[in-house]
Design a protein around this motif. Structure first.
Motif, mmCIF file in Angstrom:
data_model
loop_
_atom_site.group_PDB
_atom_site.id
_atom_site.type_symbol
_atom_site.label_atom_id
_atom_site.label_comp_id
_atom_site.label_asym_id
_atom_site.label_seq_id
_atom_site.Cartn_x
_atom_site.Cartn_y
_atom_site.Cartn_z
ATOM 1 N N VAL A 256 76.918 18.810 54.802
ATOM 2 C CA VAL A 256 76.925 18.699 56.259
ATOM 3 C C VAL A 256 78.228 19.297 56.767
ATOM 4 C CG1 VAL A 256 77.965 16.372 56.372
ATOM 5 C CG2 VAL A 256 76.501 17.197 58.229
ATOM 6 N N ILE A 257 78.144 20.075 57.848
ATOM 7 C CA ILE A 257 79.343 20.588 58.489
ATOM 8 C C ILE A 257 79.677 19.657 59.646
ATOM 9 C CG2 ILE A 257 78.164 22.200 60.072
ATOM 10 C CD1 ILE A 257 80.535 24.189 59.295
ATOM 11 N N ASN A 258 80.930 19.231 59.688
ATOM 12 C CA ASN A 258 81.380 18.223 60.651
ATOM 13 C C ASN A 258 82.102 18.915 61.801
ATOM 14 O OD1 ASN A 258 80.556 15.835 59.061
ATOM 15 N ND2 ASN A 258 82.097 16.595 57.623
ATOM 16 N N VAL A 264 83.577 20.258 55.835
ATOM 17 C CA VAL A 264 82.259 20.208 55.191
ATOM 18 C C VAL A 264 82.283 19.072 54.182
ATOM 19 C CG1 VAL A 264 80.589 21.409 53.719
ATOM 20 C CG2 VAL A 264 81.823 22.676 55.487
ATOM 21 N N THR A 265 81.248 18.242 54.196
ATOM 22 C CA THR A 265 81.107 17.159 53.224
ATOM 23 C C THR A 265 79.973 17.500 52.266
ATOM 24 O OG1 THR A 265 81.914 15.504 54.794
ATOM 25 C CG2 THR A 265 80.679 14.700 52.886
ATOM 26 N N ALA A 266 80.272 17.412 50.989
ATOM 27 C CA ALA A 266 79.283 17.657 49.936
ATOM 28 C C ALA A 266 78.765 16.318 49.421
ATOM 29 C CB ALA A 266 79.907 18.447 48.790
ATOM 30 N N GLU A 278 78.634 10.748 48.656
ATOM 31 C CA GLU A 278 79.667 11.739 48.956
ATOM 32 C C GLU A 278 80.408 12.166 47.697
ATOM 33 O OE1 GLU A 278 83.718 12.372 51.638
ATOM 34 O OE2 GLU A 278 82.337 10.737 52.149
ATOM 35 N N LEU A 279 80.602 13.503 47.599
ATOM 36 C CA LEU A 279 81.348 14.078 46.489
ATOM 37 C C LEU A 279 82.712 14.600 46.925
ATOM 38 C CD1 LEU A 279 78.484 16.236 44.915
ATOM 39 C CD2 LEU A 279 79.346 14.035 44.059
ATOM 40 N N THR A 328 80.584 20.764 44.138
ATOM 41 C CA THR A 328 81.785 20.805 44.961
ATOM 42 C C THR A 328 82.112 22.238 45.395
ATOM 43 O OG1 THR A 328 83.090 20.815 42.935
ATOM 44 C CG2 THR A 328 82.787 18.695 44.040
ATOM 45 N N LEU A 329 82.988 22.345 46.411
ATOM 46 C CA LEU A 329 83.285 23.620 47.053
ATOM 47 C C LEU A 329 84.727 24.044 46.814
ATOM 48 C CD1 LEU A 329 81.619 22.882 50.523
ATOM 49 C CD2 LEU A 329 80.569 23.997 48.538
ATOM 50 N N THR A 330 84.933 25.362 46.710
ATOM 51 C CA THR A 330 86.263 25.960 46.614
ATOM 52 C C THR A 330 86.366 27.083 47.633
ATOM 53 O OG1 THR A 330 86.412 25.464 44.247
ATOM 54 C CG2 THR A 330 87.909 27.141 45.109
#
Length: 397
Positions: A256-258, A264-266, A278-279, A328-330
């Protein structure tokens, strides 16, 4: 339904006969690839806010082989068609009309259009109340039998059945959210901003900016109904303001983009229970950025390797790589959209291009995507559309 999950639910159900149609994703905040055109050519429909220089839905012809967009033409007059979704059969397109009054009632509405396959022009089929004010998002379910619509202004959601001829029926199910969160200016009440469906069509997810929650419902496509799931929601950080939500193509993760906190929450996704865990939460902005910003759209590459989000203020697309094992995101890069306030953007059905709608600079700008790195490169190609908000593709067969 209980008060412990911060909402009051009103469900209105009436009888209807809805024909079965092709089962396929619509390509916007749903899962699986969009249908590709044999010749690589698509209608690119653009939904703007309307005014003196913008009259409704516009259409441009997009060539995925050359990476070009034709000059836009008015496809149909319509008031504030700020989000669009095409039917998988390629015959119909639907628009939210982001207004506060419809037929004397406090409500926006949803419009159904038939597509002229030769010209791309649209013929209005009918309009139906969205049952709430300021509708801002809609999605077709995987069976193609229903449209789910989010009303931002009044903080509610509704399910509208689709008839055999493409017209919309009156709302089968209506749910009013209640509650608030910590930001008194933006979160004084509920603001449903987005709907997404699980790959198996069993669960519907609603990002409510005003509640800082992703509401979770069990969805019955045959009956056109929603019912609270167990668990009924997942929280994000207080004041985050969840805006748009989607799933990773592998179905194991969601994002989700906040809008308010520019993050951004993964999540990890349990497909059996319809639950989210939540990750990670990560900023969309560069270190040291001190200006005003809010986020808008989020998309995942069809390979699942990269995620994109738009910054309004910083006026960039934030690019992230996705850990395929962890979800997860980088951060990879942030690329200027060459305009102001990039509201919505979309990836073309081939996955080769990103098209960004710059709302405040009246431009739609085309970027090439490097599939190996996820990075974006400006193609130098853009078209002028006043107050563009949304882009949706339909194959030209």
């Amino acid at each position: 339904m209980g008060s412990n999950w911060g909402m009051k639910t009103l469900i209105c159900v009436c009888a209807a006969l809805v024909a079965s149609v092709a089962v396929q994703a619509s390509g916007f905040l749903v899962y699986g690839p969009q249908r590709k055109a044999a010749g690589g050519r698509y209608y690119a429909y653009i939904g703007p806010y309307t005014g003196e220089k913008s009259k409704g839905i516009y259409v441009s012809r997009f060539d995925s082989k050359s990476g070009s967009l034709s000059s836009p033409e008015l496809a149909a007059e319509s008031t504030n068609p700020s989000f669009l979704a095409a039917h998988p059969n390629g015959r119909y397109i639907y628009a939210v009309n982001e207004v506060s009054r419809f037929e004397g009632q406090k409500s926006g509405y949803v419009s159904a259009f038939e597509i002229d396959r030769g010209s791309g022009k649209l013929t209005l089929l009918n309009k139906v109340s969205s049952r709430g004010t300021g509708p801002c998002h809609l999605v077709l379910d995987k069976s193609g039998k229903n449209i789910l619509v989010a009303n931002y202004g009044s903080g509610s959601v509704a399910v509208l059945p689709i008839k055999k001829d493409g017209q919309l029926g009156e709302a089968f199910t209506f749910i009013q959210h209640t509650g608030s969160s910590v930001n008194p200016k933006r979160q004084e009440g509920p603001h449903a901003h987005c709907l997404a469906l699980s790959a198996d069509n069993r669960f519907a997810f609603v990002a409510d900016l005003g509640l800082d929650r992703i509401m979770i419902y069990r969805f019955d496509a045959q009956m056109s109904t929603l019912a609270p799931n167990d668990p009924p929601f997942v929280k994000v950080n207080p004041g985050a303001g969840p805006r748009h939500f989607l799933f990773h193509p592998n179905g194991r993760f969601a994002y989700v983009i906040n809008e308010i906190q520019s993050t951004v929450t993964a999540f990890a996704y349990d497909a059996e229970r319809g639950s989210l865990k939540e990750l990670q939460t990560i900023s969309t902005l560069p270190e040291g950025f001190s200006g005003q910003n809010s986020t808008a759209e989020i998309q995942v590459a069809r390979s699942g390797k990269y995620l994109y989000g738009s910054n309004r203020g910083n006026d960039t697309i934030a690019v992230f790589s996705v850990d395929q094992r962890k979800g997860t995101l980088t951060p990879v890069e942030r690329v200027s959209t060459q305009g102001k306030v990039p509201r919505n953007f979309n990836l073309d059905p081939t996955g080769s291009f990103l098209i960004a709608a710059n709302q405040n600079s009246n431009s739609v700008v085309l970027f090439g995507i490097d599939r190996r790195s996820g990075r974006l490169r400006p193609t130098g190609h853009s078209i002028e559309v006043f107050s563009p908000v949304c882009i949706e593709f339909v194959p030209i067969d």
